[in-house]
Design an enzyme around this catalytic site. Structure first.
Site, short mmCIF file in Angstrom:
data_model
loop_
_atom_site.label_atom_id
_atom_site.label_comp_id
_atom_site.label_asym_id
_atom_site.label_seq_id
_atom_site.Cartn_x
_atom_site.Cartn_y
_atom_site.Cartn_z
N HIS A 111 -7.01 3.12 21.04
CA HIS A 111 -6.06 3.94 21.38
C HIS A 111 -6.02 4.09 22.95
O HIS A 111 -5.27 3.77 23.87
CB HIS A 111 -5.97 5.39 20.78
CG HIS A 111 -5.82 5.32 19.38
ND1 HIS A 111 -4.92 4.28 18.78
CD2 HIS A 111 -5.99 6.02 18.68
CE1 HIS A 111 -4.68 4.70 17.70
NE2 HIS A 111 -5.51 5.87 17.35
N GLY A 129 0.75 -1.11 -0.02
CA GLY A 129 -0.25 0.06 -0.04
C GLY A 129 0.93 1.20 -0.03
O GLY A 129 0.53 2.29 0.55
N TYR A 163 3.48 16.39 34.80
CA TYR A 163 3.36 17.29 36.00
C TYR A 163 2.40 17.06 37.05
O TYR A 163 1.23 16.46 36.84
CB TYR A 163 3.29 19.01 35.63
CG TYR A 163 2.05 19.04 34.80
CD1 TYR A 163 0.62 19.65 35.46
CD2 TYR A 163 1.99 19.24 33.48
CE1 TYR A 163 -0.34 19.97 34.56
CE2 TYR A 163 0.80 19.39 32.63
CZ TYR A 163 -0.33 19.70 33.27
OH TYR A 163 -1.49 20.00 32.58
N LYS A 180 -12.66 10.34 27.19
CA LYS A 180 -13.39 11.48 26.30
C LYS A 180 -12.70 11.49 25.05
O LYS A 180 -11.42 11.78 25.22
CB LYS A 180 -13.48 12.89 27.15
CG LYS A 180 -13.94 13.75 26.15
CD LYS A 180 -14.33 14.94 27.10
CE LYS A 180 -13.27 15.86 27.50
NZ LYS A 180 -13.43 17.15 28.22
N GLY A 198 3.12 3.42 20.88
CA GLY A 198 4.78 3.72 20.72
C GLY A 198 4.88 5.42 20.90
O GLY A 198 6.28 5.69 21.02
N ALA A 203 1.38 5.66 4.19
CA ALA A 203 2.89 5.23 3.83
C ALA A 203 3.70 6.23 3.40
O ALA A 203 4.95 6.29 3.90
CB ALA A 203 2.97 4.35 2.56
#
Length: 589
Positions: free
Chosen positions: A335, A106, A478, A428, A276, A112
């Site tokens: 995620h 691809g 923090y 959220k 990552g 890519a």
């Protein structure tokens, strides 16, 4: 098996080759090699890898060494008619050299061009790729090698380093990039690609990495064609699979089943680029190497945890893909849920990939199923601000006019185990919000019998500590603490103990794709998603997603550039929580 015992005693000794081969009970041999790497920014792991031939059968050694506790067990794959060949140990050369061939399937797509090729160049620029490597772009588009090089050359950037000439490095890198046009489902196309790869490999131990930067509906076709026609004959073969991994539990299971017809689980690297990110990888370091945090990491001291993702732009012409998935599938199910699992897991017995992933799966399996009472969805509408007109989601020409696809979602999740019982984990995620960012906020409980509560008035939330891990942009960690303002009176305010990465470190933070591609080359699976982990993640969200679609729930509209729908604030208030990203916080005090 004397060779196996000898290998155990030599583990970790520099300058000595490990095993040329292992003789298995069937009388066939497996090549053991790890990739020879150049000077790098981190120490490399010794990785025992097997030849990636589909349809292989796993077996165990006939006899175990008494030193096997020091050797990581690896799944052994019997390959037909392959003689053992020597390999590498942490970059130490044996009697034969290894090469890595990376094929971007691809190659003409945006991902890519914008992410994968720049990440590969960054690894080359930093000296993280082996001495011998070849990169091939593979796609249906007709293109020459020179056209591919021209296509990607504009996206390559160099790290700030006065010791290297950026232009020369780019030119050297592009000379190693080639292109092959073919059909994704054609074994003949991949056979021709394999022949070209073999010419570049020059008789060395050939390790092959395929990056599938393609839609998921052709993953299985490419896995079938590449595994049967382009697998390495004397090294490893690995496949990186981009998300989305299906739309629900059923489609995800079907995709996994299809891939496993042609690949072993340890050949499949399911990439979630958020794992990552520098600050995400730092989570376990922050928690497990600092005595101050681990004792506090439980329901006894933590009131709630927030995982917040926001973008300050909408789809703007790119809504065709997004409308088929929505914000829950696109961001929350992968995620944010992956970050939650890393945050909440129990201490693993080691930093081995399987030990870490085992603990993540335990967290996911301990979570309650989501229901509508704990979810708010929204969709951005048009808005005029400062004389500028911002479009609604349905103004995107690639989006249907009557679309109910959410561009915003907030959810309260719970982990029913001894550590986290009763603690709300709030997520959220949204597009077209007031700012761009991704962060983790840990809000601690009130101090019992706080002697200074009168100094904060009626807003006791201001008296609580909060740990903020800002994943992007402008990475920082923090801790909000209460502090006396200098002077003769007793006046308190909140201050930040701040680790601002840009101020503390003069190194540029690597892109997430660089870390993950390098890990795949090394065989490090810690930041990649295992199949049972994927199943557990989908089992949480699939019932909710089906209910939203069956009931055709209309999302709450919110203005482009706002803080999202009002319902998200009511959801937080339901658990006596405030969203922590609603106030401006400077990077440095």
């Amino acid at each position: 098996m004397a060779a196996l015992k000898q290998a155990a005693s030599l583990r970790g000794v520099q300058g000595r080759s490990w095993l040329d081969s292992l003789t298995l009970t069937s009388g066939k041999a497996e090549n053991m090699a790890s990739v020879s790497m150049g000077a790098t920014r981190r120490s490399y792991r010794m990785v025992a890898v097997h030849a990636g031939v589909s349809g292989g059968k796993a077996v165990k050694p006939a006899q175990e060494s008494p030193h096997d506790g020091t050797i990581k067990s690896v799944e052994r794959v019997i390959t037909d008619d392959e003689s053992p060949k020597p390999g590498f140990l942490n970059g130490r050369e044996g009697s034969a050299e290894a090469t890595v061939s990376i094929t971007v399937v691809g190659a003409s797509g945006d991902l890519a061009k914008k992410k994968i090729f720049p990440a590969l160049f960054a690894l080359y620029y930093e000296g993280c790729l082996p001495k011998h490597f070849t990169i091939y772009g593979f796609a249906r588009s007709k293109m020459t090698d020179e056209q591919l090089r021209e296509l990607i050359s504009g996206t390559l950037t160099c790290r700030i380093d006065q010791k290297e000439n950026c232009g020369d490095k780019q030119e050297e890198f592009l000379k190693r990039c080639f292109y092959h046009s073919g059909q994704y489902s054609s074994e003949e196309s991949f056979s021709e690609l394999s022949r070209k790869l073999h010419e570049h490999e020059g008789g060395r131990v050939a390790n092959r990495l395929f990056y599938l930067s393609i839609p998921p509906d052709i993953f299985v076709d490419v896995a079938r064609s590449s595994s049967s026609a382009a697998s390495s004959k004397n090294g490893w073969t690995r496949v990186i699979v981009e998300k989305p991994f299906g739309r629900d539990s059923e489609s995800s299971a079907e995709l996994t089943k299809g891939l496993k017809q042609y690949l072993n689980e340890d050949q499949i690297y399911r990439i979630d680029h958020y794992l990552g990110k520098e600050l995400v990888e730092n989570l376990s370091v922050l928690r497990f190497s600092n005595l101050v945090f681990e004792p506090l990491w439980s329901r006894q001291y933590i009131r709630n945890v927030q995982f917040i993702f926001s973008e300050d732009f909408g789809t703007e012409g790119r809504g065709g893909y997004f409308d088929n998935y929505g914000i829950i599938r696109d961001i929350m199910q992968n995620h944010l849920l992956q970050i939650l699992a890393l945050f909440a897991m129990e201490p693993p017995v080691s930093l081995d990939a399987e030990d870490i992933r085992n603990e993540k799966v335990k967290v996911l399996r301990s979570m309650r199923k989501l229901d509508m009472a704990n979810v708010v969805i929204g969709q951005y509408k048009g808005h005029v601000r400062g004389g500028v007109k911002y479009p609604a989601y349905i103004d995107d020409k690639t989006v249907p006019n009557n679309s109910n696809t959410p561009t915003f979602a907030a959810a309260a999740l719970f982990i029913d185990n001894a550590r986290w019982d009763g603690v709300p984990f709030l997520m959220k995620a949204g597009k077209a919000l007031h700012k761009r960012g991704a962060e983790i906020r840990v809000q601690f409980r009130h101090v019992p019998g706080n002697l200074y509560k009168r100094s904060f008035g009626t807003d006791l939330d201001k008296a609580t500590n909060e740990l903020v891990i800002r994943v992007q942009p402008d990475e920082a960690i923090y801790l909000k603490i209460n502090n006396k303002v200098p002077g003769l009176g007793m006046r308190l305010d909140r201050s930040n103990l701040n680790l601002h990465y840009a101020a503390r470190y003069d190194k540029e933070i690597p892109d997430a794709y660089e870390r993950l591609i390098l890990d795949a080359i090394e065989g490090e699976r810690r930041l990649f998603i295992r199949s049972d982990e994927l199943d557990a993640a989908w089992s949480l969200f699939t019932p909710l997603l089906k209910e939203l679609e069956i009931r055709k729930v209309s999302p709450e509209l919110y203005p482009y550039g706002s803080r999202g729908p009002v319902g998200a604030h009511y959801l937080a208030a339901k658990y006596n929580v405030r969203w922590g990203d609603n106030s401006f916080e400077p990077t440095e005090d």
